[in-house]
Design a protein around this motif. Structure first.
Motif, PDB file in Angstrom:
ATOM      1  N   GLY A  15      12.186   2.820   8.589  1.00 18.38           N
ATOM      2  CA  GLY A  15      11.258   3.104   9.531  1.00 18.38           C
ATOM      3  C   GLY A  15      10.829   4.672   9.251  1.00 18.38           C
ATOM      4  N   VAL A  16      11.321   5.277   8.293  1.00 20.75           N
ATOM      5  CA  VAL A  16      11.158   6.579   8.140  1.00 20.75           C
ATOM      6  C   VAL A  16       9.692   6.899   8.152  1.00 20.75           C
ATOM      7  N   ILE A  17       8.981   5.887   6.984  1.00 22.43           N
ATOM      8  CA  ILE A  17       7.677   6.197   6.679  1.00 22.43           C
ATOM      9  C   ILE A  17       6.770   6.033   7.849  1.00 22.43           C
ATOM     10  N   ASP A  18       7.017   5.049   8.695  1.00 24.73           N
ATOM     11  CA  ASP A  18       6.318   4.692   9.611  1.00 24.73           C
ATOM     12  C   ASP A  18       6.229   5.672  10.943  1.00 24.73           C
ATOM     13  N   GLU A  19       7.431   6.313  10.842  1.00 22.42           N
ATOM     14  CA  GLU A  19       7.620   7.337  11.908  1.00 22.42           C
ATOM     15  C   GLU A  19       6.682   8.686  11.289  1.00 22.42           C
ATOM     16  N   VAL A  20       6.575   8.815  10.030  1.00 24.82           N
ATOM     17  CA  VAL A  20       5.588   9.976   9.612  1.00 24.82           C
ATOM     18  C   VAL A  20       4.293   9.645   9.927  1.00 24.82           C
ATOM     19  N   VAL A  21       3.734   8.286   9.666  1.00 27.39           N
ATOM     20  CA  VAL A  21       2.552   8.009   9.925  1.00 27.39           C
ATOM     21  C   VAL A  21       2.297   8.083  11.496  1.00 27.39           C
ATOM     22  N   ARG A  22       3.156   7.638  12.362  1.00 28.24           N
ATOM     23  CA  ARG A  22       2.929   7.982  13.654  1.00 28.24           C
ATOM     24  C   ARG A  22       2.665   9.345  14.059  1.00 28.24           C
ATOM     25  N   GLU A  23       3.555  10.317  13.477  1.00 31.15           N
ATOM     26  CA  GLU A  23       3.324  11.651  13.635  1.00 31.15           C
ATOM     27  C   GLU A  23       2.172  12.324  13.347  1.00 31.15           C
ATOM     28  N   LYS A  45      -7.630   5.930   9.267  1.00 31.98           N
ATOM     29  CA  LYS A  45      -6.446   4.941   9.172  1.00 31.98           C
ATOM     30  C   LYS A  45      -6.184   4.263   8.086  1.00 31.98           C
ATOM     31  N   SER A  46      -7.451   4.006   7.257  1.00 29.79           N
ATOM     32  CA  SER A  46      -7.197   3.436   5.964  1.00 29.79           C
ATOM     33  C   SER A  46      -6.475   4.237   4.892  1.00 29.79           C
ATOM     34  N   GLN A  47      -6.883   5.748   4.990  1.00 26.08           N
ATOM     35  CA  GLN A  47      -6.101   6.557   4.115  1.00 26.08           C
ATOM     36  C   GLN A  47      -4.653   6.517   4.338  1.00 26.08           C
ATOM     37  N   LEU A  48      -4.500   6.687   5.738  1.00 28.16           N
ATOM     38  CA  LEU A  48      -2.815   6.693   6.007  1.00 28.16           C
ATOM     39  C   LEU A  48      -2.004   5.570   5.529  1.00 28.16           C
ATOM     40  N   SER A  49      -2.696   4.312   5.550  1.00 30.07           N
ATOM     41  CA  SER A  49      -2.418   3.007   5.508  1.00 30.07           C
ATOM     42  C   SER A  49      -1.994   2.959   3.789  1.00 30.07           C
ATOM     43  N   ARG A  50      -3.207   3.366   3.061  1.00 25.62           N
ATOM     44  CA  ARG A  50      -3.024   3.604   1.279  1.00 25.62           C
ATOM     45  C   ARG A  50      -1.798   4.280   1.221  1.00 25.62           C
ATOM     46  N   ARG A  52       0.736   5.322   3.046  1.00 25.47           N
ATOM     47  CA  ARG A  52       2.175   4.386   3.409  1.00 25.47           C
ATOM     48  C   ARG A  52       2.475   3.478   2.118  1.00 25.47           C
ATOM     49  N   SER A  53       1.626   2.699   2.054  1.00 27.58           N
ATOM     50  CA  SER A  53       1.997   1.786   0.768  1.00 27.58           C
ATOM     51  C   SER A  53       2.163   2.613  -0.484  1.00 27.58           C
ATOM     52  N   GLN A  54       1.721   3.410  -0.833  1.00 29.41           N
ATOM     53  CA  GLN A  54       1.821   4.107  -2.202  1.00 29.41           C
ATOM     54  C   GLN A  54       3.342   5.098  -1.865  1.00 29.41           C
ATOM     55  N   VAL A  55       3.461   5.528  -0.847  1.00 28.86           N
ATOM     56  CA  VAL A  55       5.040   6.152  -0.633  1.00 28.86           C
ATOM     57  C   VAL A  55       6.120   4.913  -0.640  1.00 28.86           C
ATOM     58  N   MET A  56       5.765   3.979  -0.026  1.00 27.18           N
ATOM     59  CA  MET A  56       6.965   2.909  -0.065  1.00 27.18           C
ATOM     60  C   MET A  56       7.216   2.381  -1.408  1.00 27.18           C
ATOM     61  N   GLU A  57       6.301   2.292  -2.324  1.00 32.37           N
ATOM     62  CA  GLU A  57       6.320   1.975  -3.699  1.00 32.37           C
ATOM     63  C   GLU A  57       7.285   3.012  -4.380  1.00 32.37           C
ATOM     64  N   GLN A  58       6.859   4.139  -3.974  1.00 33.72           N
ATOM     65  CA  GLN A  58       7.297   5.437  -4.589  1.00 33.72           C
ATOM     66  C   GLN A  58       9.129   5.479  -4.488  1.00 33.72           C
ATOM     67  N   VAL A  59       9.541   5.337  -3.058  1.00 36.14           N
ATOM     68  CA  VAL A  59      10.799   5.318  -2.594  1.00 36.14           C
ATOM     69  C   VAL A  59      11.410   4.163  -3.096  1.00 36.14           C
ATOM     70  N   SER A  60      10.791   3.036  -3.209  1.00 34.81           N
ATOM     71  CA  SER A  60      11.700   2.072  -3.491  1.00 34.81           C
ATOM     72  C   SER A  60      11.973   2.004  -4.950  1.00 34.81           C
TER      73      SER A  60
END
Length: 498
Positions: A15-23, A45-50, A52-60
């Motif tokens: 949930g680290v990424i989701d916490e950043v989005v909420r912040e 919101k659309s930019q933050l969603s994109r 989030r997806s981009q960072v999730m892919e990077q950290v994975s």
């Protein structure tokens, strides 16, 4: 076996990424920008969603980096060893961690303690601690990556807010659903001259209601597609699960007969204390009748699960990109040039609202291309708006370029829009045949005629032709209105200074 990609996915779930989005969403500057317009809020919101997806892919992908991949391979080998093999090679394993793993110091302490080596649970404890260390290092690396991306995101968001303030008034022009979303292209920093230039063409388009209506009609046409149900191919997903296993030695739950010397009860070694009973010990060993601790624990295993995704049946086919081919010949100077530039700028905003690519292809003596929906779309748009129309007209070149582009998969269901006075020869039959073939693949060919003297045979090539050539009196009214608006804007700017 541990799958490094699955490890990355497990860590993302923290949930680290989701916490950043909420912040981000509760920062005062961003809240103020979002509340100023529903379109800006939606785009944000659309930019933050994109993001989030981009960072999730990077950290994975972090577990696949060389610094972690080698250690994960070593860990996998260690847990697959037998207890005896592990005790023999644990010193070599520990030495391999020196300088590359944060677990080295702890591993060295465990190896140096003779009491640990003698324990039947030594391998299990060593590897569990090692696994936790790998997991923690991966988490820290992911958090550092997220923090770095977060700073870049904040810089970008604040720059967009500054640009949106510079563009105040432009976003209020025309239909908000189509022309109000400048947020997606507001990453560029603009000069006062740039802002005035955009104000001019925005106001020009507003004062040409028929031109604006044509642009909006083009935006709607690609959306009028038949609904389709899209069933994605079946695919497998890896899931890490924990299962009860007798092979794991987390807990001792009883005693049973076996031949595992690592789990031998101390009382069984009494047979070896007397030479006459030693043969009994070896007989029990051969018959698997030595008393052993019975252990149970949880083992981590990967399972493949097949899934099929079916999209909603009411989902529409997504429209393709816009290609605006604009005649920049000398005969287009003056009012037609302003119409072409204002129309292109308006259609760019429609493309952004519909999440479509938009590129401008200027043709005269040469072809020049501008990408209007990239991150620096405003800068590209300003370069195009500053271009001076001068030269000849080569329709064959623009048709050849369009045919080559529309034949690619990226430009399926695309719209080619040609803005010209159409004072040019009819294209050869070969080009017309290729154009007709592209029309059968959901590509649409549009023309906007800005002259009363266009070649009818040339315009027959297109699916739709819009005529826009207002009279001299109508142009004069527009010019007068634009002049008044400019003076009014300059007056307001001076008032703000004082």
């Amino acid at each position: 076996m541990i799958d490094s990609l699955q490890l990355g996915a497990m860590l993302i779930e923290s949930g680290v990424i989701d916490e950043v989005v909420r912040e981000m969403m509760v920062r005062p500057q961003l809240i103020a920008a979002a509340e100023s317009s529903s379109n800006i809020k939606r785009s944000m919101k659309s930019q933050l969603s994109r993001w989030r997806s981009q960072v999730m892919e990077q950290v994975s992908e972090i577990p696949n980096e060389q610094r972690f991949a080698d250690e994960i391979v070593q860990y996998q080998r260690a847990i697959e060893m037998s207890a005896d093999q592990f005790v023999e090679q644990v010193d070599i394993i520990t030495l391999g961690l020196e300088g590359s793993s944060s677990y080295y110091i702890e591993a060295k302490k465990l190896c140096d303690d003779p009491n640990h080596r003698k324990s039947p649970m030594f391998q299990n404890y060593f590897c569990n601690q090692w696994f936790d260390s790998i997991l923690n290092d991966l988490k820290q690396a992911q958090i550092a990556e997220v923090e770095n991306e977060k700073e870049q995101l904040l810089t970008d968001l604040y720059q967009r807010i500054d640009t949106m303030q510079d563009l105040e008034g432009i976003s209020e022009t025309g239909d908000q659903n189509h022309l109000g979303r400048l947020w997606d292209m507001a990453a560029a920093k603009l000069s006062r001259r740039d802002v005035n230039h955009l104000h001019f063409y925005t106001q020009f388009l507003k004062d040409q209601p028929l031109l604006l209506e044509i642009a909006e009609s083009l935006g709607r046409m690609a959306l009028d597609q038949a609904p389709s149900e899209i069933k994605e191919p079946e695919h497998e997903e890896l899931q890490m699960v924990e299962e009860q296993s007798d092979m794991a030695i987390d807990d001792i739950v009883g005693i049973h007969e076996s031949d595992d010397l690592s789990k031998l009860l101390p009382s069984e070694t009494m047979f070896l204390a007397y030479p006459e009973l030693e043969v009994v010990f070896y007989k029990h060993l051969a018959d698997k009748q030595l008393l052993n601790y019975r252990s149970q624990g949880k083992s981590r295993t990967l399972k493949r699960v097949k899934t099929v995704t079916v999209k909603a049946s009411h989902e529409l086919i997504h429209p393709g990109p816009f290609i605006l081919a604009i005649d920049a010949s000398g005969s287009m100077q003056g009012f037609p040039e302003k119409c072409a530039k204002a129309f292109a700028y308006g259609l760019m905003q429609i493309a952004l609202a519909q999440e479509r690519d938009c590129r401008v292809l200027i043709f005269s003596s040469e072809l020049i291309e501008y990408q209007l929906t990239r991150q620096d779309g405003l800068k590209e748009a300003l370069s195009f708006l500053n271009y001076s129309f001068l030269g000849g007209t080569d329709f064959n070149a623009v048709f050849e370029n369009a045919i080559s582009t529309l034949s690619t998969q990226q430009f399926e269901n695309a719209d080619l829009v040609v803005l010209s006075d159409f004072i040019a020869p009819t294209p050869p039959a070969k080009l017309q045949t290729l154009i007709e073939a592209l029309k059968t693949k959901s590509n649409r060919f549009h023309g906007l005629n800005l002259s009363r003297y266009g070649n009818p045979a040339l315009m027959d090539v297109f699916d739709h032709i819009w005529q826009y050539h207002p009279s001299i009196m109508e142009r004069a009214k527009t010019k007068s209105k634009l002049g008044k608006n400019k003076l009014h804007r300059l007056f307001n700017e001076r008032q703000r200074k004082f």
